[in-house]
Enzyme design. Structure first.
Site, PDB file in Angstrom:
ATOM      1  CB  THR A  33     -10.648 -28.257   3.359  1.00  0.00           C
ATOM      2  OG1 THR A  33     -11.925 -28.470   2.771  1.00  0.00           O
ATOM      3  CG2 THR A  33      -9.910 -29.578   3.384  1.00  0.00           C
TER       4      THR A  33
ATOM      5  CE1 TYR B 295     -13.201 -32.793   2.673  1.00  0.00           C
ATOM      6  CE2 TYR B 295     -13.106 -31.104   4.356  1.00  0.00           C
ATOM      7  CZ  TYR B 295     -13.182 -31.464   3.034  1.00  0.00           C
ATOM      8  OH  TYR B 295     -13.250 -30.506   2.068  1.00  0.00           O
TER       9      TYR B 295
ATOM     10  CD  GLU C  25     -21.819 -15.455 -30.845  1.00  0.00           C
ATOM     11  OE1 GLU C  25     -22.680 -16.243 -31.258  1.00  0.00           O
ATOM     12  OE2 GLU C  25     -20.887 -15.779 -30.086  1.00  0.00           O
TER      13      GLU C  25
ATOM     14  CE  LYS D  97     -12.087 -26.226  -5.173  1.00  0.00           C
ATOM     15  NZ  LYS D  97     -12.654 -26.530  -3.847  1.00  0.00           N
TER      16      LYS D  97
ATOM     17  CB  THR E 222     -10.558 -24.229  -1.780  1.00  0.00           C
ATOM     18  OG1 THR E 222     -11.282 -25.454  -1.746  1.00  0.00           O
ATOM     19  CG2 THR E 222      -9.268 -24.354  -0.996  1.00  0.00           C
ATOM     20  CG  ASP E 223     -16.025 -25.711  -1.885  1.00  0.00           C
ATOM     21  OD1 ASP E 223     -15.027 -26.218  -2.422  1.00  0.00           O
ATOM     22  OD2 ASP E 223     -16.895 -26.374  -1.294  1.00  0.00           O
TER      23      ASP E 223
END
Ligand code: SIN
Length: 333
Positions: free
Chosen positions: A13, A26, A290, A165, A92-93
């Protein structure tokens, strides 16, 4: 001596264009690196800045082929005495995955700093230019050396191991919930709180040989997301498709239902690495809480989320490590 920082651009981006600045649609990865540098003339105040285009993709389309090229380019550049640090611009993903991959495969104590943006370059209040300025300031800063791969976003300096993120659209999306921030950077002024606790970059057993032939073959590792009544045969589907290891994004402390535990335990007993991570965004996954990992043959991811656990497992498998050795990797990296 003036600092020389090289910016390697991969898209995202930060290089995205909307043409409708007040609306959210975009396309990522449209702008070239020289245009990005030209939009921040103040970069010149930080040193000699030059750019190189490695790729121009939305980070959802990042591949290991691009990542290996990126690592090897960084390792080549870092051998030059006149390069003080490197910035990687990235969507950023999947930024946390790339940061963590570079943290294991870059062979240098010099700063490598990833940055990106949540808003495209021509949006109202685009965040990319200041993020780029701050990232270059950190990469040029000798105090950033030996801290592993860093991510600079929204005035924060994160370590590759810790950041994640957390918000789909907010500029305050990256947090380091388990171990905290490495530091802050405000209009280029840096402050550091700590060094990363885990092994990284020039101290990583993977980095010294990474860019030397024969290049490591990174095996397929799949992530399976746990949920109520999860079908246990997703594991069989992955293995039939060629996966050599499985990360379970477990619920809670890396849990899964009894049917999946049974199937995963059978696969672990016949040699497949099954790593228990968690779909929960913060906290660690620990052994024998567990379920009995010692009996079942499972590996726990400790602090790594499923996406980063997958990368560490790929590298461990590429080194032909045993299940016990891979468990130790999760405590060291
Ligand atoms: C991407 O990851 O390339 C798109 C989203 C972003 O960069 O914020």
């Amino acid at each position: 001596m003036k600092s020389h920082v090289k910016i390697l651009a991969t898209g995202g981006t930060i290089a995205g264009i909307t043409r409708t600045p007040a609306r959210s649609g975009y396309h990522a990865g449209q702008m070239g690196i020289q245009d990005m540098i030209d939009t921040v003339p103040d970069l010149k105040s930080l040193g000699d800045i030059s750019g190189e285009q490695i790729a121009n993709v939305g980070s959802q389309d990042m591949t290991f082929e691009i990542l290996i090229r990126l690592t090897c380019r960084i390792n080549d550049l870092m051998k030059q005495d006149d390069i003080h640090g490197i910035v990687v611009t990235h969507g950023t993903d999947t930024m946390e995955e790339t940061a963590y991959f570079l943290n294991l495969s870059v062979n240098s104590p010099k700063p490598v700093v990833l940055t990106g943006a949540m808003r495209p370059a021509d949006a109202i209040s685009a965040d990319g230019p200041l993020n780029l300025f701050n990232a270059v300031a950190v990469a040029a800063d000798p105090n950033a050396r030996e801290r592993g791969v860093l991510v600079v976003m929204n005035d924060r300096i994160h370590g590759a191991h810790s950041l994640t993120k957390t918000n789909t659209t907010s500029v305050e999306t990256f947090l380091s919930p388990v171990n905290g921030l490495v530091g802050t950077v405000n209009y280029g002024k840096t402050a550091y709180f700590r060094f990363p606790f885990r092994r990284h970059t020039y101290l990583s057993e993977f980095s010294s040989r990474f860019c030397q032939p024969p290049h490591p073959l990174l095996p397929r590792v799949d992530i399976i997301y746990a949920c109520i009544d999860m079908p246990p045969d997703l594991i069989d589907f992955s293995l039939a498709g060629g996966a050599k290891g499985i990360v379970i994004a477990g619920d809670g402390n890396g849990n899964m239902n009894q049917a999946t535990i049974k199937n995963a335990g059978q696969k672990a007993a016949s040699g497949t690495c099954i790593v228990r991570s968690s779909r929960v965004p913060t906290g660690t996954v620990s052994r024998n809480v567990e379920m009995n990992d010692d009996t079942l043959g499972f590996i726990v991811s400790d602090e790594l989320n499923p996406a980063k656990a997958r990368i560490l497992l790929m590298l461990g498998l590429s080194n032909k490590y045993s299940q016990d050795q891979i468990q130790q990797l999760f405590y060291s990296y």
